[in-house]
Design a protein around this motif. Structure first.
Motif, mmCIF file in Angstrom:
data_model
loop_
_atom_site.group_PDB
_atom_site.id
_atom_site.type_symbol
_atom_site.label_atom_id
_atom_site.label_comp_id
_atom_site.label_asym_id
_atom_site.label_seq_id
_atom_site.Cartn_x
_atom_site.Cartn_y
_atom_site.Cartn_z
ATOM 1 N N UNK A 74 0.870 -1.177 0.000
ATOM 2 C CA UNK A 74 0.000 0.000 0.000
ATOM 3 C C UNK A 74 0.904 1.222 0.000
ATOM 4 N N UNK A 75 0.962 1.904 -1.138
ATOM 5 C CA UNK A 75 1.914 2.994 -1.324
ATOM 6 C C UNK A 75 1.251 4.368 -1.277
ATOM 7 N N UNK A 76 0.097 4.464 -0.630
ATOM 8 C CA UNK A 76 -0.650 5.715 -0.647
ATOM 9 C C UNK A 76 -0.104 6.765 0.324
ATOM 10 N N UNK A 77 0.538 6.338 1.384
ATOM 11 C CA UNK A 77 1.033 7.285 2.388
ATOM 12 C C UNK A 77 2.497 7.636 2.193
ATOM 13 N N UNK A 78 3.047 8.312 3.198
ATOM 14 C CA UNK A 78 4.454 8.693 3.148
ATOM 15 C C UNK A 78 5.371 7.473 3.231
ATOM 16 N N UNK A 79 4.906 6.427 3.903
ATOM 17 C CA UNK A 79 5.688 5.206 4.048
ATOM 18 C C UNK A 79 4.873 4.027 3.561
ATOM 19 N N UNK A 80 5.437 3.146 2.733
ATOM 20 C CA UNK A 80 4.672 1.997 2.252
ATOM 21 C C UNK A 80 4.269 1.075 3.395
ATOM 22 N N UNK A 81 3.095 0.475 3.271
ATOM 23 C CA UNK A 81 2.631 -0.522 4.232
ATOM 24 C C UNK A 81 2.569 -1.875 3.536
ATOM 25 N N UNK A 82 2.964 -2.913 4.259
ATOM 26 C CA UNK A 82 3.072 -4.248 3.708
ATOM 27 C C UNK A 82 2.092 -5.173 4.435
ATOM 28 N N UNK A 83 1.369 -5.979 3.687
ATOM 29 C CA UNK A 83 0.451 -6.931 4.309
ATOM 30 C C UNK A 83 1.223 -8.148 4.795
ATOM 31 N N UNK A 84 1.152 -8.411 6.115
ATOM 32 C CA UNK A 84 1.866 -9.530 6.714
ATOM 33 C C UNK A 84 1.018 -10.143 7.826
ATOM 34 N N UNK A 85 1.307 -11.388 8.147
ATOM 35 C CA UNK A 85 0.639 -12.065 9.239
ATOM 36 C C UNK A 85 1.596 -13.013 9.932
ATOM 37 N N UNK A 86 1.247 -13.429 11.142
ATOM 38 C CA UNK A 86 2.116 -14.298 11.951
ATOM 39 C C UNK A 86 1.647 -15.748 11.866
ATOM 40 N N UNK A 87 2.587 -16.633 11.576
ATOM 41 C CA UNK A 87 2.282 -18.054 11.511
ATOM 42 C C UNK A 87 2.054 -18.619 12.914
ATOM 43 N N UNK A 88 1.154 -19.588 13.019
ATOM 44 C CA UNK A 88 0.831 -20.189 14.315
ATOM 45 C C UNK A 88 2.064 -20.856 14.933
ATOM 46 N N UNK A 89 2.088 -20.893 16.244
ATOM 47 C CA UNK A 89 3.198 -21.529 16.960
ATOM 48 C C UNK A 89 3.267 -23.022 16.686
ATOM 49 N N UNK A 90 2.150 -23.638 16.320
ATOM 50 C CA UNK A 90 2.130 -25.082 16.096
ATOM 51 C C UNK A 90 2.637 -25.483 14.713
ATOM 52 N N UNK A 91 2.858 -24.528 13.843
ATOM 53 C CA UNK A 91 3.292 -24.847 12.485
ATOM 54 C C UNK A 91 4.734 -25.332 12.476
#
Length: 216
Positions: free
Chosen positions: A24-41
């Motif tokens: 997402x490059x709309x603001x002053x700093x780009x934002x990146x879509x990320x998520x955290x993998x489960x501890x059981x993986x």
């Protein structure tokens, strides 16, 4: 009496995988879509990652709405890998990178939503960002290709499937401070390099004798 030579552990062949780095490059700093993998993986538990997963046979069968740009040179599997990146992103985030089209009746259940909605992946919205290969000694190995696309091309509302926790758009500077593995850090720096005017080269992150190696 001859001494026995210890056998070297058999190297595991990397599995093909693809990830989609959404920016997402709309603001002053780009934002990146990320998520955290489960501890059981089994693979990188508790680490923040980009949406993505392994290449499935049906990713070769399903048809896109538009084709990949010629510059996306990930080899003969490039199209299927791009399809996998978009499919996995939808499964994990409910966000669609798609246009009107037909994935085909032959595509399996993993493509059912696209088929029912009369849409298919928009491969023309993708660019090649990077590649990475897991170390030889790892019990689970991947040859991952990282595609990137603009958040403005997405449709839908962000809604995690449960596979990734804390799914959100993170400013690039904050994303680099999250619990991430070295490959993810490498890819985030590649996003920053391109934003600062770097060329569209597609570097490879791999390992030699257990040490990280970046090319070019």
């Amino acid at each position: 009496m001859t001494s026995e030579v210890p056998l070297r552990p058999r190297s595991i062949r990397p599995r093909d995988a693809a990830s989609l780095v959404l920016v997402d490059d709309q603001g002053d700093e780009p934002r990146i879509l990320m998520g955290r993998r489960h501890a059981r993986m089994a693979f990188v538990p508790d680490a923040f990652v980009f949406p993505g997963g392994k290449l499935d046979p049906d990713d070769f069968i399903a048809r896109p709405a538009t084709e990949l740009p010629a510059a996306v040179n990930f080899g003969p599997k490039a199209r299927a890998l791009a399809m996998a990146a978009i499919r996995e992103t939808f499964e994990e985030t409910a966000l669609l990178l798609a246009a009107p089209g037909e994935v085909g009746a032959e595509a399996a259940q993993s493509w059912a939503h696209f088929r029912e909605c009369g849409i298919a992946p928009r491969l023309d919205a993708l660019s090649a960002l990077a590649r990475a290969i897991t170390p030889v000694g790892s019990p689970i190995r991947f040859h991952a290709r990282f595609f990137t696309a603009s958040a403005s091309a997405l449709e839908g509302t962000l809604a995690g499937s449960g596979e990734l926790e804390d799914l959100d758009w993170y400013p690039l500077s904050e994303a680099l401070k999250l619990p991430i593995i070295d490959v993810t850090e490498f890819v985030l720096h590649e996003v920053a390099r391109r934003r600062n005017g770097g060329t569209d080269r597609v570097p490879l992150y791999s390992y030699r004798n257990g040490q990280p190696l970046r090319r070019p």
